[in-house]
Write an enzyme that holds these catalytic residues in place. Structure first.
Site, PDB file in Angstrom:
ATOM      1  N   CYS A 337       0.790  -1.233   0.000  1.00 34.84           N
ATOM      2  CA  CYS A 337       0.000   0.000   0.000  1.00 34.84           C
ATOM      3  C   CYS A 337       0.828   1.292   0.000  1.00 34.84           C
ATOM      4  O   CYS A 337       0.496   2.212  -0.757  1.00 34.84           O
ATOM      5  CB  CYS A 337      -1.009  -0.003   1.145  1.00 34.84           C
ATOM      6  SG  CYS A 337      -0.630  -1.054   2.528  1.00 34.84           S
ATOM      7  N   ARG A 366       7.520 -10.835   5.220  1.00 31.76           N
ATOM      8  CA  ARG A 366       7.185 -10.608   6.627  1.00 31.76           C
ATOM      9  C   ARG A 366       7.964 -11.594   7.487  1.00 31.76           C
ATOM     10  O   ARG A 366       8.061 -12.779   7.153  1.00 31.76           O
ATOM     11  CB  ARG A 366       5.678 -10.764   6.853  1.00 31.76           C
ATOM     12  CG  ARG A 366       4.869  -9.719   6.093  1.00 31.76           C
ATOM     13  CD  ARG A 366       3.366  -9.870   6.295  1.00 31.76           C
ATOM     14  NE  ARG A 366       2.640  -8.931   5.451  1.00 31.76           N
ATOM     15  CZ  ARG A 366       1.319  -8.895   5.326  1.00 31.76           C
ATOM     16  NH1 ARG A 366       0.565  -9.752   6.003  1.00 31.76           N
ATOM     17  NH2 ARG A 366       0.737  -7.999   4.539  1.00 31.76           N
ATOM     18  N   GLN A 384       0.958 -11.067  -3.390  1.00 29.41           N
ATOM     19  CA  GLN A 384      -0.475 -10.826  -3.245  1.00 29.41           C
ATOM     20  C   GLN A 384      -1.086 -10.356  -4.569  1.00 29.41           C
ATOM     21  O   GLN A 384      -0.430  -9.678  -5.355  1.00 29.41           O
ATOM     22  CB  GLN A 384      -0.733  -9.730  -2.203  1.00 29.41           C
ATOM     23  CG  GLN A 384      -0.461 -10.131  -0.777  1.00 29.41           C
ATOM     24  CD  GLN A 384      -0.776  -8.986   0.167  1.00 29.41           C
ATOM     25  OE1 GLN A 384      -0.200  -7.907   0.055  1.00 29.41           O
ATOM     26  NE2 GLN A 384      -1.687  -9.213   1.095  1.00 29.41           N
ATOM     27  N   ASP A 386      -2.773  -7.835  -5.087  1.00 26.82           N
ATOM     28  CA  ASP A 386      -3.089  -6.656  -4.284  1.00 26.82           C
ATOM     29  C   ASP A 386      -3.652  -5.543  -5.152  1.00 26.82           C
ATOM     30  O   ASP A 386      -3.233  -5.350  -6.293  1.00 26.82           O
ATOM     31  CB  ASP A 386      -1.809  -6.154  -3.599  1.00 26.82           C
ATOM     32  CG  ASP A 386      -2.092  -5.558  -2.239  1.00 26.82           C
ATOM     33  OD1 ASP A 386      -3.281  -5.438  -1.895  1.00 26.82           O
ATOM     34  OD2 ASP A 386      -1.138  -5.221  -1.529  1.00 26.82           O
ATOM     35  N   HIS A 388      -5.488  -1.344  -4.838  1.00 27.42           N
ATOM     36  CA  HIS A 388      -5.884  -0.190  -4.026  1.00 27.42           C
ATOM     37  C   HIS A 388      -6.705   0.755  -4.893  1.00 27.42           C
ATOM     38  O   HIS A 388      -6.340   1.061  -6.034  1.00 27.42           O
ATOM     39  CB  HIS A 388      -4.648   0.529  -3.471  1.00 27.42           C
ATOM     40  CG  HIS A 388      -3.898  -0.319  -2.490  1.00 27.42           C
ATOM     41  ND1 HIS A 388      -2.851  -1.142  -2.872  1.00 27.42           N
ATOM     42  CD2 HIS A 388      -4.073  -0.505  -1.160  1.00 27.42           C
ATOM     43  CE1 HIS A 388      -2.401  -1.784  -1.806  1.00 27.42           C
ATOM     44  NE2 HIS A 388      -3.121  -1.419  -0.760  1.00 27.42           N
ATOM     45  N   LYS A 468     -11.872  -4.045   8.275  1.00 27.83           N
ATOM     46  CA  LYS A 468     -11.884  -4.730   6.985  1.00 27.83           C
ATOM     47  C   LYS A 468     -13.002  -5.753   6.899  1.00 27.83           C
ATOM     48  O   LYS A 468     -13.418  -6.347   7.896  1.00 27.83           O
ATOM     49  CB  LYS A 468     -10.539  -5.427   6.734  1.00 27.83           C
ATOM     50  CG  LYS A 468     -10.129  -6.435   7.803  1.00 27.83           C
ATOM     51  CD  LYS A 468      -8.764  -7.032   7.500  1.00 27.83           C
ATOM     52  CE  LYS A 468      -8.312  -7.960   8.615  1.00 27.83           C
ATOM     53  NZ  LYS A 468      -7.032  -8.610   8.322  1.00 27.83           N
ATOM     54  N   HIS A 514      -8.187  -0.857   0.390  1.00 26.13           N
ATOM     55  CA  HIS A 514      -7.248  -1.967   0.205  1.00 26.13           C
ATOM     56  C   HIS A 514      -8.080  -3.207  -0.118  1.00 26.13           C
ATOM     57  O   HIS A 514      -8.957  -3.579   0.660  1.00 26.13           O
ATOM     58  CB  HIS A 514      -6.466  -2.239   1.490  1.00 26.13           C
ATOM     59  CG  HIS A 514      -5.768  -1.050   2.079  1.00 26.13           C
ATOM     60  ND1 HIS A 514      -4.392  -0.929   2.117  1.00 26.13           N
ATOM     61  CD2 HIS A 514      -6.259   0.066   2.683  1.00 26.13           C
ATOM     62  CE1 HIS A 514      -4.070   0.207   2.723  1.00 26.13           C
ATOM     63  NE2 HIS A 514      -5.189   0.826   3.066  1.00 26.13           N
TER      64      HIS A 514
END
Length: 639
Positions: A337, A366, A384, A386, A388, A468, A514
């Protein structure tokens, strides 16, 4: 006079204080025998208490039995104590530490001078059964903190004493005793050990004291407990089936991937595994493009100052990897992000440009604890799907609603149709005011109402920067996996300086949504492997077709056939070995290939193939064009 209101709205009057057990007995002998606990109060403010709990004022009460979810939790909680009791009976020198309820069961951590063996587990389980049959009463007492510390030190339970010593000095603690065993616990518990009948110990694993790798390694005994014998047997059957479907086992057998000590939590993808990855990624890339997302790419490593501004430094740094160069500290990105905010900021944005949707197959790292790593389901390096969305507040509801429909369609294509929706609410460790969290949580509720779906709420489980929506998928053997998310965030774009020019010509902070549908690609592929037991549908299978020759005389025909099918975009391999055809069919069947084409002299002469579908289904002889058309239909229909 104490008035007790029951769930059906009726009331019972008592001349003075009354226990839960006494209320149950006043209703009927059957309920008195079945009572495990009581639930006092209303709605979210209700709490579960022991049957010995005394009610001294007007109150609402529901009697908890083994037919209630609360009852099953009390059974599992009490069975954890029964485990510790049995261990102390058999191994008096063992020290007990903590033993919580977990999904489908419980565990208890012990400190002991040698590892527990499989034979020890059998003996412990037998002792638990023996103690349960004694039907010993479970009794609660309360002690001041310091007195409780002295009590456990006096009986040699150093870990319990350490736990209690961490409680504020002015507090009291509750202890529960059954027979010769007494343990620290908030409760509640079943009234006697005879209520515990359907349990099994599953395995022993290592666990650090207080979850810190610098502390002693303890032994964690896992168990499961259920209300009925049938439920226990069904669970054990699911476990047996899960072992057959274990993605790590299938990953080896199907030659998909591996992990090794030199790269803990990092995946080595083999050609077949990478073919599955590419099928998933290219499908999701199509979803991106059809939904108006622009694909982007942000750096893997960024100066730590950016992570300080975003809030990750204060709230997430223990999960991040860091490195240094030229006296500057950098972090590998744990999330995509902040990078997407930098792309949004690179240029002046108008309200007319919004919403702007960015998508990235972004690689993240991570620093997960080594003890928590699990094949490709729990890793340190992952990618991911991912995305946004930068938008105005009035656009949020429409964006969330569209995403919801999109996510359900994707899950259906991958074979998941039982989806549960949950909202994860503000955690204790967070950024932003209570007003911010009130507003954003309500936005998610409004969006789900607009989508016409029901949901469950999970207090304390949101991200540190935003609440979320979570999508929980049930797989083929009844397990639940949390995958997709949608989060509303005003904090991060504001902290990182993202702005757009509104219709009023003033600068405004955009909302940042997100969103991810499959989440970690590694984890999702592991889930797919287990859901389908390795037999992936034709559109996802790493090898869609195997062409097998009966003799060496068909080698040239088989080779040309492979080329023909590959030109149509199919994943095809040939087996030209001079082996018996039954042997080759068995080998490729074990590899769970959707279609096996057998070619002999007759097929070669006629330009045909003998088709066998997975599961040993003989589809007969057909032309190459007809077979290609059939497989093309399977792929188009996601079969």
């Amino acid at each position: 006079m104490v008035s007790i209101e029951l769930p059906d709205g009726s009331k019972k009057e008592f001349p003075g204080p009354v226990t839960v057990a006494e209320v149950a007995a006043s209703i009927g002998a059957g309920l008195a025998k079945a009572a495990l606990a009581g639930r006092v109060g209303r709605g979210a403010l209700s709490r579960v208490v022991d049957t010995s709990f005394v009610i001294d004022h007007d109150e609402r009460l529901a009697i908890v039995t083994d037919k209630d979810a609360h009852g099953l939790e009390v059974i599992r909680h009490s069975t954890a104590h029964l485990l510790a009791y049995a261990v102390k009976e058999l191994f008096p020198d063992a020290q007990v530490t903590i033993g919580p309820v977990i999904e489908n069961g419980f565990y208890y951590d012990f400190s002991y001078k040698r590892p527990f063996t499989t034979e020890d587990l059998v003996a412990i389980e037998a002792k638990m059964t023996e103690l349960a049959r004694k039907d010993e009463k479970v009794e609660r007492r309360v002690l001041p903190r310091d007195q409780a510390v002295d009590h456990f030190r006096g009986i040699g339970e150093a870990y319990k004493a350490e736990i209690i010593a961490g409680i504020p000095a002015n507090q009291e603690v509750s202890l529960y005793r059954e027979g010769a065993f007494e343990d620290l616990c908030r409760g509640p518990h079943v009234p006697s050990t005879g209520k515990l009948r359907h349990f099994k110990l599953m395995k022993v694993a290592g666990a650090y004291w207080r979850g810190d790798h610098r502390n002693e390694m303890l032994q964690r005994i896992y168990g499961t407990a259920w209300a009925t014998k049938d439920e226990l047997q069904q669970y054990l059957q699911r476990i047996e089936e899960a072992e057959k479907r274990d993605h790590r086992k299938l990953g080896r057998e199907l030659d998909l991937f591996h992990v090794q000590e030199e790269g803990p939590g990092l995946v080595f993808w083999h050609p077949k595994g990478w073919a599955i990855w590419q099928a998933v990624e290219q499908y999701m890339r199509g979803v991106y493009h059809r939904s108006g997302y622009q694909e982007v790419r942000a750096p893997q490593v960024l100066d730590v100052s950016l992570w300080q501004k975003s809030g990750h430094w204060d709230n997430y740094q223990e999960n991040m990897f860091f490195t240094e160069s030229e006296k500057r500290t950098y972090a590998l990105k744990p999330m995509n992000c902040p990078g997407h905010v930098q792309i949004f900021k690179h240029g002046l944005r108008s309200y007319r440009d919004l919403p702007i949707r960015y998508g990235e197959f972004g690689a993240c790292h991570r620093n997960e604890p080594s003890g928590g790593l699990h094949g490709i389901l729990r890793v340190r390096g992952f990618t991911q799907d991912d995305g946004h969305i930068f938008c105005m507040e009035e656009q949020i509801e429409a964006e969330v609603t569209v995403f919801h429909r999109q996510a359900l369609a994707v899950y259906a294509d991958f074979g998941f149709t039982d989806i549960r929706i949950k909202i994860a609410l503000r955690p204790d460790k967070r950024i932003g005011s209570d007003e911010f969290w009130d507003r954003t949580e309500e936005m998610l509720r409004r969006a789900l109402r607009a989508a016409g779906v029901a949901w469950e709420e999970l207090p304390g489980e949101g991200a540190f920067y935003a609440p979320k929506i979570e999508y929980h998928l049930r797989d083929a053997i009844g397990r639940t996996w949390q995958l997709g998310t949608m989060q509303i965030d005003f904090m991060m774009p504001g902290r990182l300086g993202a702005e757009y020019v509104g219709e009023d010509s003033a600068r405004h902070v955009p909302a940042m949504l997100h969103r991810a549908i499959v989440g970690s690609m590694e984890r999702f592929i592991g889930i797919l492997i287990e859901h389908h037991a390795g037999a992936l549908p034709a559109w996802l299978a790493p090898i869609q077709v195997s062409v097998l020759t009966i003799t060496e005389g068909q080698a040239e025909y088989a080779t040309e056939l492979v080329k023909t099918l590959q030109k149509q975009g199919l994943r095809v391999e040939s087996d030209l070995r001079n082996e018996k055809i039954t042997y080759k069919i068995r080998e490729h069947s074990l590899q769970k290939v959707p279609y096996i084409l057998v070619v002999g002299d007759k097929e070669k002469a006629n330009g045909t193939v003998a088709v066998r579908a997975r599961g040993n289904h003989d589809l007969g002889v057909m032309s190459v064009a007809d077979f290609a058309s059939k497989l093309g239909t399977d792929i188009a229909q996601k079969l």
